[in-house]
Design an enzyme around this catalytic site. Structure first.
Site, mmCIF file in Angstrom:
data_model
loop_
_atom_site.group_PDB
_atom_site.id
_atom_site.type_symbol
_atom_site.label_atom_id
_atom_site.label_comp_id
_atom_site.label_asym_id
_atom_site.label_seq_id
_atom_site.Cartn_x
_atom_site.Cartn_y
_atom_site.Cartn_z
ATOM 1 N N GLY A 65 1.132 -1.154 0.129
ATOM 2 C CA GLY A 65 -0.270 -0.255 -0.087
ATOM 3 C C GLY A 65 0.742 0.936 -0.119
ATOM 4 O O GLY A 65 1.783 1.465 -0.870
ATOM 5 N N LYS A 92 3.307 -10.349 -3.288
ATOM 6 C CA LYS A 92 3.961 -9.329 -3.063
ATOM 7 C C LYS A 92 5.366 -10.110 -2.599
ATOM 8 O O LYS A 92 6.505 -8.944 -2.649
ATOM 9 C CB LYS A 92 2.577 -8.453 -1.568
ATOM 10 C CG LYS A 92 1.918 -7.691 -1.690
ATOM 11 C CD LYS A 92 1.070 -7.226 -1.225
ATOM 12 C CE LYS A 92 0.008 -6.312 -1.924
ATOM 13 N NZ LYS A 92 -0.964 -6.770 -0.165
ATOM 14 N N GLY A 114 -12.902 -1.939 3.564
ATOM 15 C CA GLY A 114 -12.324 -1.204 1.976
ATOM 16 C C GLY A 114 -11.036 -1.928 2.336
ATOM 17 O O GLY A 114 -9.921 -1.537 1.375
ATOM 18 N N GLY A 152 -6.290 -0.296 1.986
ATOM 19 C CA GLY A 152 -7.265 1.540 1.275
ATOM 20 C C GLY A 152 -7.065 2.123 0.359
ATOM 21 O O GLY A 152 -6.055 1.957 0.466
HETATM 22 N N1 HSE Z 1 -6.278 -6.522 -0.086
HETATM 23 C C1 HSE Z 1 -4.468 -5.538 0.308
HETATM 24 C C2 HSE Z 1 -4.900 -6.206 1.471
HETATM 25 C C3 HSE Z 1 -4.603 -4.504 0.030
HETATM 26 O O1 HSE Z 1 -5.077 -6.441 2.579
HETATM 27 O O2 HSE Z 1 -3.518 -5.760 2.084
HETATM 28 C C4 HSE Z 1 -4.696 -4.459 -1.450
HETATM 29 O O3 HSE Z 1 -2.770 -5.355 -1.642
#
Ligand code: HSE
Length: 439
Positions: free
Chosen positions: A134, A205, A187, A302
């Site tokens: 993020g 990731k 979200g 988010g």
């Molecule tokens: N859905 C992911 C998370 C965020 O909860 O970290 C976007 O990569």
């Protein structure tokens, strides 16, 4: 200076955040970029749907091709997610000579080679800061800030939804299912939250970070991956009693000449910085040979934190920085890859929880199996339960109680073969939980 004209493809949670930044902070962004960054087009599936962010008249449409082919558009921001339509958007945009900004780790994991190849051929760039962690500028940190280092290890919380759920479960003493809906409402979760909670999102990731840091492309199938969706509150509470927190940890580190990788719920000592990360926050601990250890922490999910990374990429495109750094990213190119440590050779300490019959000789049987596989115990918890008289009622009435064992280091392969024998012991009932412990 001429403006950088942007088309936004996808206008969900993050898309709304990007539009807000571009529309409401245009002066600040123009100053940082040295030229205006102008949102020209927003493409959605259904333009008639009400949106949280209001757009100037005529900006929104449902025609992706028209936006990509528009000669006024310089840069396409792909925020639709997934690997099918998003793939076409990115490949078509590059074919038209447009730079691309994306937050889509699934897409880069699956089609990264082809996308980067097309970008090189088209002399365009692909910026993807928002695809990992993020708002934390981790891509820039590894590829630029730490360029002088050999990275030796990455240890990270990379899924905000999972970290939020783990934090809430422990704080409120509630079960997994009771918190998932709340994470979705806030979200944090992907459109399909399965990818968050089964470890896939974090695994995608860590493979992107691994590619950047170690130059090695690792398929998701090559390393152990487990999510938080099968975790029970009991294990978070026992971990706490033992002085640990359970975190969904992604790890990629050099061990000798190999690369050890895994994404698993892991016990981390409570006093370590990574154990103290709560809510939808992420943390990445990097270890470089020159810099030593670095901890980067911030909102990993988010609308606005992710939009912050997307817009930083747009500024890099607008200034020409991305055009200089992209070709230098030693990404997706053939490297002599670091071989991956076979999962059965990964050596760690483990937390074990069994439901065991409360009768004589039970610990002897369990310890015999573990001992014969070379697994040594570090501590044991079994809480006292009320007295019971199973002789009167017969052996069916023997109650099962939890036993928690912490082991010393041993290889995954030793645990797997021991577990086959433990499963056969009459005194050991389900569940049999096994979680790694971080050193
Ligand atoms: N859905 C992911 C998370 C965020 O909860 O970290 C976007 O990569």
């Amino acid at each position: 200076m001429s403006p950088l004209n942007v088309a936004l493809i996808g206008f969900g949670n993050v898309g709304g955040g990007v539009a807000r930044l571009l529309l409401e902070k245009s002066e600040r962004l123009a100053q940082r970029a040295g030229r205006p960054i102008v949102l020209k087009r927003v493409v959605v599936r259904d333009p008639s749907r009400p949106r949280a962010v209001s757009l100037p008249d005529g900006m929104i449409s449902s025609d992706v091709r028209e936006a990509i082919l528009d000669p006024q558009i310089d840069t396409v921001v792909e925020l639709i997610g997934g690997t099918t339509a998003a793939h076409d958007v990115v490949m078509d945009a590059l074919a038209e000579g447009k730079d691309v900004v994306t937050a889509n780790k699934a897409l880069l994991c699956t089609h990264g080679d082809a996308i980067f190849e097309r970008a090189r051929t088209a002399k365009c760039c692909v910026a993807f800061e928002a695809s990992v962690a993020g708002g934390i500028p981790i891509v820039a940190t590894i590829s630029q800030g730490l360029a002088a280092n050999q990275i030796n290890s990455i240890e990270a919380i990379l899924n905000g939804t999972s970290n939020f759920i783990l934090t809430e479960m422990l704080a409120k003493r509630v079960a997994y299912q009771d918190v998932l809906a709340e994470a979705q409402r806030l979200g944090y979760a992907e459109a399909d939250p399965t990818l968050d909670v089964d470890g896939t999102d974090a695994a995608q990731k860590i493979t992107l970070l691994t590619r950047l840091a170690f130059g090695t492309k690792v398929p998701l199938s090559a390393f152990p991956r487990q999510g938080i969706d099968t975790l029970e509150l009991a294990d978070l509470i026992y971990a706490e009693e033992l002085g640990y927190r359970v975190k969904l940890l992604g790890v990629a580190k050099r061990v000798g000449s190999k690369l050890e990788m895994h994404v698993q719920p892991t016990l981390v000592r409570r006093e370590k910085p990574i154990a103290q990360v709560s809510g939808a926050y992420n943390m990445v601990r990097l270890e470089g040979d020159a810099v030593g250890s670095l901890w980067l922490s911030g909102a990993g999910a988010g609308a606005m934190p992710t939009a912050s990374a997307v817009v930083a990429d747009l500024i890099d495109v607008a200034t020409g920085r991305a055009a200089r750094t992209f070709p230098q990213l030693d990404l997706w190119q053939s490297h002599p890859p670091l071989p991956i440590q076979p999962p059965e050779d990964i050596e760690r300490r483990y937390y074990l929880r069994f439901n065991v019959e409360d009768r004589p000789h039970v610990f002897a049987e369990i310890c015999d199996v573990l001992g014969r596989h070379g697994i040594s115990l570090a501590s044991i918890i079994q809480h006292e339960v009320p007295e019971h008289d199973d002789r009167a009622a017969g052996s069916d009435a023997v109650p099962a109680i939890p036993a928690v064992l912490m082991t010393h280091r041993a290889r995954e392969g030793q645990f797997r073969t021991a577990d086959v024998e433990l499963e056969k012991l009459a005194c050991v009932r389900t569940p049999r939980v096994r979680l790694p412990v971080a050193d």
